[in-house]
Design an enzyme around this catalytic site. Structure first.
Site, PDB file in Angstrom:
ATOM      1  N   ASP A 146     -37.805  54.858 -33.740  1.00  0.00           N
ATOM      2  CA  ASP A 146     -37.260  56.028 -33.079  1.00  0.00           C
ATOM      3  C   ASP A 146     -37.469  57.296 -33.900  1.00  0.00           C
ATOM      4  OD1 ASP A 146     -36.339  54.384 -31.127  1.00  0.00           O
ATOM      5  OD2 ASP A 146     -34.381  54.112 -32.065  1.00  0.00           O
ATOM      6  N   ASN A 177     -29.501  45.181 -31.914  1.00  0.00           N
ATOM      7  CA  ASN A 177     -29.509  45.354 -33.369  1.00  0.00           C
ATOM      8  C   ASN A 177     -29.071  44.101 -34.112  1.00  0.00           C
ATOM      9  OD1 ASN A 177     -30.502  47.871 -33.065  1.00  0.00           O
ATOM     10  ND2 ASN A 177     -28.611  48.957 -33.592  1.00  0.00           N
TER      11      ASN A 177
HETATM   12  C1  UD1 Z   1     -29.596  50.577 -37.836  1.00  0.00           C
HETATM   13  C2  UD1 Z   1     -29.760  50.473 -36.342  1.00  0.00           C
HETATM   14  C3  UD1 Z   1     -29.636  51.838 -35.677  1.00  0.00           C
HETATM   15  C4  UD1 Z   1     -28.344  52.497 -36.086  1.00  0.00           C
HETATM   16  C5  UD1 Z   1     -28.221  52.533 -37.605  1.00  0.00           C
HETATM   17  C6  UD1 Z   1     -26.898  53.085 -38.085  1.00  0.00           C
HETATM   18  C7  UD1 Z   1     -31.255  48.607 -36.093  1.00  0.00           C
HETATM   19  C8  UD1 Z   1     -32.597  48.132 -35.676  1.00  0.00           C
HETATM   20  N1  UD1 Z   1     -31.054  49.915 -36.040  1.00  0.00           N
HETATM   21  O1  UD1 Z   1     -30.691  51.345 -38.327  1.00  0.00           O
HETATM   22  O2  UD1 Z   1     -29.659  51.650 -34.261  1.00  0.00           O
HETATM   23  O3  UD1 Z   1     -28.339  53.827 -35.599  1.00  0.00           O
HETATM   24  O4  UD1 Z   1     -28.350  51.192 -38.133  1.00  0.00           O
HETATM   25  O5  UD1 Z   1     -25.841  52.403 -37.523  1.00  0.00           O
HETATM   26  O6  UD1 Z   1     -30.363  47.829 -36.401  1.00  0.00           O
HETATM   27  N2  UD1 Z   1     -31.381  55.246 -45.553  1.00  0.00           N
HETATM   28  C9  UD1 Z   1     -31.971  55.670 -46.727  1.00  0.00           C
HETATM   29  N3  UD1 Z   1     -32.598  54.739 -47.511  1.00  0.00           N
HETATM   30  C10 UD1 Z   1     -32.659  53.410 -47.185  1.00  0.00           C
HETATM   31  C11 UD1 Z   1     -32.051  52.990 -45.975  1.00  0.00           C
HETATM   32  C12 UD1 Z   1     -31.415  53.933 -45.177  1.00  0.00           C
HETATM   33  O7  UD1 Z   1     -31.917  56.855 -47.056  1.00  0.00           O
HETATM   34  O8  UD1 Z   1     -33.224  52.633 -47.953  1.00  0.00           O
HETATM   35  C13 UD1 Z   1     -30.692  56.246 -44.683  1.00  0.00           C
HETATM   36  C14 UD1 Z   1     -31.374  56.416 -43.337  1.00  0.00           C
HETATM   37  O9  UD1 Z   1     -32.453  57.305 -43.408  1.00  0.00           O
HETATM   38  C15 UD1 Z   1     -30.234  56.919 -42.485  1.00  0.00           C
HETATM   39  C16 UD1 Z   1     -29.020  56.216 -43.072  1.00  0.00           C
HETATM   40  O10 UD1 Z   1     -29.411  55.760 -44.367  1.00  0.00           O
HETATM   41  O11 UD1 Z   1     -30.085  58.310 -42.665  1.00  0.00           O
HETATM   42  C17 UD1 Z   1     -28.543  55.014 -42.264  1.00  0.00           C
HETATM   43  O12 UD1 Z   1     -29.583  54.104 -42.099  1.00  0.00           O
HETATM   44  P1  UD1 Z   1     -29.365  52.532 -41.867  1.00  0.00           P
HETATM   45  O13 UD1 Z   1     -27.892  52.240 -41.821  1.00  0.00           O
HETATM   46  O14 UD1 Z   1     -30.205  51.816 -42.828  1.00  0.00           O
HETATM   47  O15 UD1 Z   1     -29.927  52.353 -40.404  1.00  0.00           O
HETATM   48  P2  UD1 Z   1     -31.025  51.346 -39.889  1.00  0.00           P
HETATM   49  O16 UD1 Z   1     -30.788  49.995 -40.449  1.00  0.00           O
HETATM   50  O17 UD1 Z   1     -32.359  51.964 -40.053  1.00  0.00           O
END
Ligand code: UD1
Length: 418
Positions: free
Chosen positions: A117, A24
């Site tokens: 995923d 990540n």
């Molecule tokens: C990253 C990691 C993943 C990890 C996650 C949380 C990578 C490639 N993946 O995913 O392994 O599980 O952090 O630690 O680094 N959300 C919204 N709107 C947005 C962005 C996010 O609603 O614009 C929500 C997502 O749907 C989720 C939550 O916020 O429910 C957390 O997401 P986020 O922290 O952004 O995770 P990722 O960056 O996708």
């Protein structure tokens, strides 16, 4: 060719193992190389499937990328394409992290909406609204997110939730904006610190890494750099839980133990002995784990990516555990596979209640994402007989040399073609 793992239960894992750089982090650092013309070198890169996939994304944008063992070299040209097409990005979620760098470098980014995923809906609203605060327009068109900005201008931005991906895209856009940006409720994950360290070594001016408030003074120009990727705390945590579930004894190197503080504290509550070192830790368990409750939260909370390991240990613990998932709504799909292994688990909304059993019962199970796959392998290690884990390409996206490392610790795991 599809492959599966045959996991023979019963081994006590013992020995030492070193983790490589974090999945990540490395993918975001590769995207950050787009910000500087010239040659960026990344060391300690994990040998996982997502790294060559990211190479394809960057090459589609005009870079030349070489992977030599754990070293990745990225040559970024003066002129980049701003269009990351569907074939390159659809296979993995992290590809969306080119959005911020491309908007900063080209004034435009067209990034096909990623796959990845099956753990939740994963919208991009916070990525988009952050870029809009910096002066970009954004919209979704023909299956791609489009961002355009004649120039980016620093702004005060407050995230609704400390999203890792949104923090990264806003950071990598704001580093070259005119003026100062303050990002509140930013993600505090170690991988964000790693990205800030690399950007600062390229000439960016970011302060507050690892806290909820990042302050970014925009600069005109960034230089390429050489950077060593931070260790993978989720892989390290997987080994920690592997030691505990198998009543084993594993020394894990290559990771700052404070990045796994809560996960290791939970293991202590379950009865493990945990010793920490400067760049590693040891987990020993000499009896059946006690049941412990878990609640996933953004860092420094218990990581959602270790939730399958928490379910795995709870399934064989002495007592009843409640596990609450607060980050991704669909992550409990993994529980269906655990039921097939005989776990006594009930899902209720974003909670799962598990009554631990002495042993699980081997069968065929299917990995639905990287971490669920690793969780099923751990469950197989404490099942009677041979558990077949299918769809292991998911596991290969995040765990370098997993089978070899498991076997070096005394497990009996075999990779076979479907
Ligand atoms: C990253 C990691 C993943 C990890 C996650 C949380 C990578 C490639 N993946 O995913 O392994 O599980 O952090 O630690 O680094 N959300 C919204 N709107 C947005 C962005 C996010 O609603 O614009 C929500 C997502 O749907 C989720 C939550 O916020 O429910 C957390 O997401 P986020 O922290 O952004 O995770 P990722 O960056 O996708």
């Amino acid at each position: 060719m599809k492959e599966r793992f045959l996991v023979t239960g019963g081994a006590r894992l013992q020995g030492s193992v070193r983790v490589d750089g974090a999945k990540n982090s490395v993918l975001k650092l590769m995207a950050a190389a787009l910000l500087a013309e010239g040659t960026t070198t990344l060391n300690n890169c994990p040998e996982i499937l997502d790294v060559p996939l990211m190479k394809d994304v960057l090459e589609g944008l005009g870079c030349t990328v070489a992977i030599d063992g754990q070293t990745v070299t990225i040559d970024t040209p003066a002129e980049l394409s701003s269009h990351a097409d569907f074939d390159a990005v659809r296979q993995f979620r992290a590809s969306v992290c080119v959005l911020g760098p491309l908007t900063a470098r080209c004034g435009e980014a067209i990034v096909a909406l990623p796959g990845g995923d099956a753990i939740g809906s994963r919208p991009l609203d916070m990525h988009q609204s952050g870029l809009e605060k910096l002066g970009a327009t954004t919209h979704i068109e023909h299956g791609a997110v489009v961002a355009r900005a004649e120039k980016l201008v620093g702004a005060d931005i407050k995230l609704d939730f400390p999203s890792v991906g949104a923090t990264e895209n806003i950071l990598t856009a704001a580093v070259m904006a005119e003026g100062s940006t303050t990002l509140d409720n930013a993600a505090r994950e170690p991988e964000i610190i790693d990205l800030c360290n690399m950007l600062n070594s390229m000439g960016a001016k970011i302060s507050g890494a690892g806290t909820s408030t990042l302050v970014i003074e925009g600069v005109d120009h960034l230089e390429p750099t050489t950077h060593t990727v931070v260790g993978d705390r989720i892989v390290a945590g997987t080994w920690a839980y592997a030691a505990a579930v198998t009543q084993g004894d594993i020394v894990v190197g290559g990771i700052q133990p404070r990045y796994l503080h809560l996960a290791l504290e939970k293991l202590k509550s379950a009865g493990a002995e945990v010793e920490t070192y400067d760049l590693g830790f040891r987990v020993r368990m000499d009896h059946r784990p006690r049941a412990v409750d878990y609640q996933t939260l953004p860092f420094p909370g218990f990581p959602t990516d270790l939730q399958p390991m928490a379910i795995g240990i709870s399934a064989i613990a002495n007592g009843t555990s409640v596990i609450t998932e607060n980050v991704f709504e669909s992550r409990f799909r993994f529980v269906d596979e655990m039921l097939r292994l005989g776990a006594d688990a009930n899902v209720d909304g974003h909670h799962v209640v598990i009554h631990g059993k002495e042993q699980l019962s081997s069968t065929d199970v299917w990995a639905s994402d990287i971490r669920a796959g690793a969780g099923l392998v751990l469950a197989g290690l404490v099942s009677d007989g041979v558990t077949t884990v299918h769809d292991v390409h998911h596991i290969d996206r995040g765990y370098p040399h997993f089978v070899e490392k498991l076997n070096s610790l005394g497990a009996a795991v075999e990779r076979v073609q479907e």
